[in-house]
Design an enzyme around this catalytic site. Structure first.
Site, PDB file in Angstrom:
ATOM      1  CG  HIS A  56      -1.903   1.087   1.292  1.00 17.66           C
ATOM      2  ND1 HIS A  56      -2.630   1.368   2.413  1.00 17.66           N
ATOM      3  CD2 HIS A  56      -2.256   2.019   0.375  1.00 17.66           C
ATOM      4  CE1 HIS A  56      -3.404   2.412   2.189  1.00 17.66           C
ATOM      5  NE2 HIS A  56      -3.200   2.833   0.954  1.00 17.66           N
TER       6      HIS A  56
ATOM      7  CD  GLU B  58      -2.254   2.454  -4.015  1.00 20.57           C
ATOM      8  OE1 GLU B  58      -2.586   3.654  -3.990  1.00 20.57           O
ATOM      9  OE2 GLU B  58      -2.859   1.565  -3.363  1.00 20.57           O
ATOM     10  CG  HIS B  59      -0.223   5.980  -0.950  1.00 18.57           C
ATOM     11  ND1 HIS B  59      -0.882   7.090  -0.491  1.00 18.57           N
ATOM     12  CD2 HIS B  59      -1.114   4.954  -0.884  1.00 18.57           C
ATOM     13  CE1 HIS B  59      -2.116   6.771  -0.162  1.00 18.57           C
ATOM     14  NE2 HIS B  59      -2.292   5.475  -0.388  1.00 18.57           N
TER      15      HIS B  59
ATOM     16  CD  GLU C 157      -5.617   5.056   2.322  1.00 15.16           C
ATOM     17  OE1 GLU C 157      -4.483   5.452   1.978  1.00 15.16           O
ATOM     18  OE2 GLU C 157      -6.296   4.259   1.655  1.00 15.16           O
TER      19      GLU C 157
HETATM   20 ZN   LIG Z   1      -4.122   4.532   0.060  1.00 10.76          ZN
END
Ligand SMILES: [Zn+2]
Length: 1224
Positions: A105, A108-109, A206
């Site tokens: 994750h 991905e960012h 998040e």
């Molecule tokens: Zn995210």
């Protein structure tokens, strides 16, 4: 973004269903689109290093599938040719972490923070303004990460492809990016090295937000527990407690290991050429790699259990939801097929629908109808995202004592299905729904296909069979035909891999998390030397500087003005009036489906009935009709149609502020051959004349209530925007009443009466008023080839529909209503909705101009400009919010918002400052290119593709005709810097406070200190836990006081004199006697002792329950003109504090006249009119006071004579009659 189950992103249940449901409009015949090279491609050929392995036509979707493999690296490529302009491209990697540090994750960012070709921070967000993309995102699932986009423009397609490819294969992955996106230690005050150190980071925040929704906790735990052995046993998005164990080095290594072409799947869809993509891919990237083994990313099959397992977890207590005792959840899950086995997985999906959906499904009958829960959990169904699919049946809203019976019911249901089999008609209706959905075409078809295949494609190269849905249905049909017991035997299979998972709320859940976070920070900081602290401080200062540097976006590709088409799409439509029913016929390529939509005007309903409309829409199609009971009716509906859809309809006027058309929206669609049955079904609906099944109604209401507060955390920004808009716009206020936080409060109040019979009568009354063809207008989306036949049946249907005799209700002239809002004239109206969530959602609303006003296009561009140039940086990059922006809605409300925001008041200040920022930047900084980019952003939504089922809808629902659209489009094109400045001066410069509203939804917090904020009037919308309505709270308070009156009926000093102690129950006295002094003082905090008398427990529990969470800190209003000769400070304090509260209560209940009982000299009455424009009748028993009150009025408030009156009257039992005399 992260989605443990990407499925939930598309809000539909299973991938195959999504394949089934999606279908786009443009594919007419398989003619070649300009530029498509599909005809050149044959199996066995080589193109740019790729070999064509397979090529198949999939006629039901008019697709040609091409499977290719890159020979040097083994990268897979799937191209789905279809004559659809809305092309899709995606890069998927198999990412299989073995820890919960959030590696995939955060990666991905971070890859989206700049790459070799495009060293621009957040190129992804920057591209949002340089493109006409119809979709652009990146997502991390449990075992894959995907980077998809879609667009209708070929230059745009190539631009985005370049940016995406460079991002994933050559990202910079700088340490500062890791700190920003992943996690970092940082001083609370970044300018003060001495201030406390905390953990920050975009993904860290998040994920805290994600796990503040109980649904997400359950879904995550369920997967982790039932698939414990490999990657599904960890949290791919990152567990906030684990994320801070991740290092920058781990991240870079994970990139090398996973983002390799050998571990990659490329996908494209649509009618753009394929070969240029292959060439670019090969030349720029793939040819530079060698093959790499991917065994480390493979997911083994889960070893099956020999015995079922039972687990119990805890979650947060939802204070808006059901009472504490009724917030338990219980779910039973079975591990089923391998998702690479296409037919088996399809069969399981079919069985799941059959077992669960609708009132004729076995699990619905045994688990929902007895009405002891709040319905199925969202995780109920078949989850085909992990390699082994998971079948789950879960119930939410349970009492603790009911949890056990869920398992028993589950087993009984399965046994009974095995014994008795399924009802034949029920099987037919599920098969019908599968077949109908192949023909029904939805938005963004290519993207839906991608979401559908990504999970199985992760584990197998043979992906085409899962797209051949017609073959699957055919096989199923023949299996059932050959063996009547086929489906039963599929259910019968023995399965020991079963997880029974209970979840219960814990009032200390948040406190424990907070404690754990503090502990974590302590463990990270306790051994830091001064030198380390200095290093942290310096790094964060560097990050701050980096964030403030202007980005060189010119490096990124962009579209130019010529890429935007000048015209709006024209729909082939005609308007006719049949038997007084206005009908819009949209001739579209409907693929053999008939689409019916209607709006029923609700103008004739009383405000009270209007408030019931959301519930009406939820229940009315579930109660049966005069001819059929609800089971029979549901069976008919699902065998012949897609189902009957009912929802609220509030269409804003395009010409006037505050004005809207109130109504409900009805829709359904069916295959052309079933159209007569569909009319017959609607005729039955319109003919409903009695509703008597109170028991079923009560169950439905409780299901409705159970889901009411779900999703507030995920869509908090929507609730915040809606609440803020309702402070300034009359139509937004109505929307808030019918679907916002106010609707939740209203429903809770209503349910508290428990008078279901009366509610059902109310529903029937609404049906009787609304089901009237005079109130109806219709849109039909049909194919030109078959329209003659369809219209003949339609005319028949209309002619036979009931029409009420005139007298039932007086008809109103217009279909539109103008709503009202009340606002203080000298301060911005502000609300703080206190919810137990760990993050904030902030919004500020400004009322501007309606859609057709010349300012509207300018404001739209302004919103977009502020969002991309100012707000994203302030809110996301600097303040750590997950998102934020600005937008203009058709009711003329300009909204600012933030999403999952660690800050609140600072964010509101950032909203306020946007005007100053803009003024300064317009002088120096904002270029024409920036304005153009903002326009592109606007066109993205204006030009998004519309499926045939929705063509012409804008005109039908919102009266947005092609001409109005065309003018808006032309005006948008011409917006320039001067225009933007003009509307900013006019609307955002804070001159008019009464057109502005602000809302914060978030936790109780010391940071929300509003006492020093100028020109704002704050109201806190808090009630003690589990109360959302003041009425329910008050009534519980009264009951409490009544039952313990003997405790407080004497003043303290009389305790001994009046022998109060003798009133104490004996068991209390005995109990107290045995307590130590310490225990006695701790009694109020800790009342769980086993031998504590029950009555005393009740008292202590009630005290706990009724204790307000925090004080209402509505700021006293500033009397503009209090003429307070002789008014004591105490009195002044009282009336200035009471007035805003009264106003607030009035607003919540749509009251505008007030009776001030005991008006005295009329100070409060005058204040209420002066500040809030209320009409007030002051009733006072002293004639002398009334006289003085009038004298005051004459002297100080001469203008209020028509709105504030006084009357001398002594209240007694005849008062209500007398009341009439005061009228006028
Ligand atoms: Zn995210």
């Amino acid at each position: 973004m992260w989605s443990g189950r990407i499925a939930s992103y598309v809000k539909q249940k299973t991938p195959l269903q999504r394949i089934l449901r999606g279908f786009s409009q443009v594919a007419k015949t398989k003619t070649e689109a300009e530029g498509s090279d599909i005809n050149l491609i044959k199996v066995g050929q080589n193109f740019h290093g790729f070999q064509v392995k397979d090529l198949k036509d999939i006629p039901e979707f008019r697709i040609t599938a091409v499977c290719l493999v890159h020979e040097k690296t083994n990268a897979q490529y799937l191209h789905l040719y279809r004559n659809d302009n809305n092309n899709v491209f995606s890069i998927n990697f198999r990412t299989t972490p073995l820890s919960s540090t959030g590696l995939p994750h955060i990666l991905e960012h971070t890859v989206l923070c700049g790459s070799t070709l495009y060293p621009v921070r957040d190129p992804f967000f920057k591209m949002l303004n340089r493109s006409l993309a119809t979709f652009m995102n990146a997502m991390t699932g449990s075992d894959y990460t995907m980077y998809p986009f879609s667009t209708q423009n070929y230059s745009d397609y190539k631009n985005l492809q370049r940016v995406y490819l460079d991002a994933v294969f050559r990202p910079l992955l700088k340490e500062l990016d890791f700190m920003q996106e992943g996690w970092r230690l940082e001083n609370v005050d970044v300018t003060d090295i001495k201030s406390d150190i905390i953990i920050k980071g975009v993904v860290y925040n998040e994920m805290k937000g994600v796990f503040s929704e109980n649904e997400n906790i359950l879904g995550q735990k369920l997967q982790n527990l039932i698939l414990p052995d490999h990657t599904y046993g960890v949290v791919s998005g990152g567990d906030p407690m684990e994320i801070p164990n991740l290092t920058w080095g781990d991240l870079k290594k994970f990139h090398v290991d996973h983002y390799h072409p050998s571990n990659c799947r490329f996908f494209s869809y649509g009618n753009f050429p394929l070969l240029p993509s292959l060439e670019y891919l090969n030349n720029e990237y793939l040819s530079k790699y060698t093959v790499s083994l991917t065994s480390h990313t493979q997911v083994p099959k889960q070893k099956r259990w020999a015995e079922p397992k039972t687990e119990q977890i805890s979650c947060r207590f939802d204070r808006m939801g059901e009472p504490f005792e009724k917030q338990n959840t219980m779910s039973i899950s079975l591990l089923l097929s391998d998702n690479t086995d296409v037919y088996e997985t399809f069969l399981m999906q079919f069985l799941t629908e059959l077992l669960i959906k609708g009132p004729n499904a076995p699990f619905y009958k045994t688990m929902i109808e007895p009405n002891f829960s709040g319905g199925f959990t969202p995780s109920t169904g078949l989850d085909t995202q992990p390699r082994d699919s998971i079948f789950t049946v879960g119930l939410q809203g349970l009492k603790k004592e009911d949890m056990e019976k869920v398992t028993k019911l589950f087993d009984e249901t399965v046994d009974s299905v095995i014994e008795k089999g399924f009802d034949h008609q029920h099987i037919e209706s599920v098969l019908h729904s599968f077949e109908l959905s192949i023909r029904h075409e939805t938005k963004n078809f290519g993207l839906h296909l991608l979401f559908g295949i990504s999970a199985p494609w992760n584990h197998t190269e043979k992906i085409v069979p899962s797209l051949q849905v017609s073959q699957l249905i055919e096989r199923l049909r023949s299996e059932i035909k050959n063996d009547p017991g086929y489906l039963q035997s599929a259910v019968k299979k023995e399965n020991k891999h079963r997880l029974i998972l209970g979840m219960s709320p814990d009032k200390n859940y948040e406190a424990n998390l907070e404690k754990a976070e503090k502990q974590l920070i302590k463990s990270k900081t306790k051994s830091l030397s001064d030198k380390d602290k200095k290093a942290i401080f310096d790094k964060c200062t560097e990050l701050q500087k980096e964030q403030q540097k202007p980005a060189n976006v010119d490096l990124l590709p962009t579209l130019v003005i010529d890429d935007i088409s000048d015209d709006v799409e024209k729909v082939d439509r005609v308007h006719v009036t049949l038997n007084n029913v206005q009908t819009q016929i949209n001739r579209v390529n409907s693929n053999g489906v008939v689409y019916f939509k209607a709006v029923l005007n609700t103008n004739d309903l009383s405000q009270e009935d209007q408030m019931l409309l959301p519930l009406f829409c939820y229940v009315i199609n579930k109660l049966g009709t005069d001819k059929l009971n609800y089971r029979e009716f549901d069976s008919l509906v699902s065998r012949k149609t897609s189902g009957l859809q009912f929802s609220n309809h509030i269409a804003d006027s395009l010409f006037h502020l505050h004005t809207y058309e109130p109504g409900i929206y009805l829709a359904s669609h069916c295959l052309e051959k079933n159209v007569e049955s569909m009319w017959e079904i609607w005729t039955q609906m319109f003919g409903i004349s009695r509703l008597e099944d109170v028991q079923r109604f009560q169950m439905l209401v409780q299901l409705y209530m159970a889901n009411l507060t779900h999703g507030i955390v995920d869509s908090g920004h929507v609730y915040a925007m809606q609440a803020a808009a309702s402070l300034v716009s009359g139509s937004a206020y109505q929307v808030e009443l019918l679907s916002g936080l106010q609707h939740i409060s209203y429903m809770k109040r209503l349910i508290h009466t428990s008078n279901y019979k009366a509610m059902l009568d109310g529903i029937l009354n609404i049906a009787k008023i609304l089901f009237d063809k005079k109130k109806m207008r219709v849109a039909l989306n049909i194919s030109p080839d078959t329209q003659t036949d369809i219209l003949r049946t339609y005319e028949n249907f209309i002619n036979n529909l009931p029409e009420h005799p005139k007298a039932l209700t007086p008809e109103k002239e217009t279909t539109y209503i103008t709503g009202k809002v009340w606002a203080p004239t000298d301060a911005v109206n502000c609300q703080h909705h206190v919810l137990n969530v760990p993050v904030n959602y902030c919004s500020k609303s400004v009322l501007t101009a309606p859609y057709t006003h010349a300012d509207y296009p300018k404001l739209t561009v302004l919103a977009r400009l502020l969002q991309s140039k100012y707000l994203l940086r302030e809110l996301r990059e600097k303040n750590g919010a997950y998102g934020g922006g600005a937008r203009l809605s058709p009711d003329g409300v300009f909204s600012f918002y933030s999403y999952r925001d660690p800050r609140s008041l600072e964010t509101l200040d950032a909203f306020d400052n946007s005007y100053n920022w803009l003024k300064q930047k317009l002088e120096d900084g904002i270029k024409m290119q920036d304005v153009f980019e903002a326009k592109l952003g606007v066109f993205q939504s204006v030009d998004s593709p519309i499926p045939p089922s929705s063509k012409g809808c804008d005109e039908f629902l919102k009266r947005l005709t092609p001409d109005i659209k065309q003018r808006y489009r032309a005006d948008l094109m011409t917006v320039d810097k001067d225009g933007i400045e003009e509307v900013a001066d006019k609307y955002l410069s804070e001159k008019n406070v009464s057109n502005t509203g602000k809302v914060v939804i978030g936790p109780k917090s010391e940071k929300m200190d509003v006492s020093k904020r100028e020109n704002e009037m704050w109201t806190s919308m808090t009630l003690p836990s589990s109360y959302a309505s003041s009425r329910a709270y008050l009534s519980d308070c009264l009951n409490f006081l009544k039952s313990f009156s003997w405790l407080y009926n004497y003043s303290n000093t009389h305790i001994l004199v009046k022998r109060v102690l003798l009133h104490f129950p004996c068991d209390w006295v005995l109990y107290f006697k045995n307590l130590s002094y310490e225990d006695l003082t701790k009694l109020l905090e800790n009342n769980t002792e086993a031998d504590c008398p029950n009555n005393l427990k009740t008292l202590l529990n009630d005290v706990e329950k009724l204790k307000p969470d925090c004080a209402v800190y509505s700021k006293p209003c500033k009397p503009k003109s209090i003429h307070n000769s002789g008014l004591s400070r105490k009195k002044l304090h009282e009336i200035t504090s009471l007035a805003p509260l009264i106003d607030d209560v009035c607003r919540g209940n749509n009251v505008d006249s007030i009776i001030d009982i005991g008006a005295g000299l009329g100070y409060l009455s005058h204040l209420l009119h002066d500040n809030y424009k209320r009409t007030v009748l002051g009733v006072e028993c002293s004639a002398e006071y009334v006289d003085l009150a009038y004298k005051n009025q004459q002297k100080f408030y001469p203008n209020s004579k028509n709105h504030v009156k006084f009357a001398q009257h002594y209240i007694d039992s005849n008062s209500s009659e007398k009341n009439n005399n005061f009228a006028g």
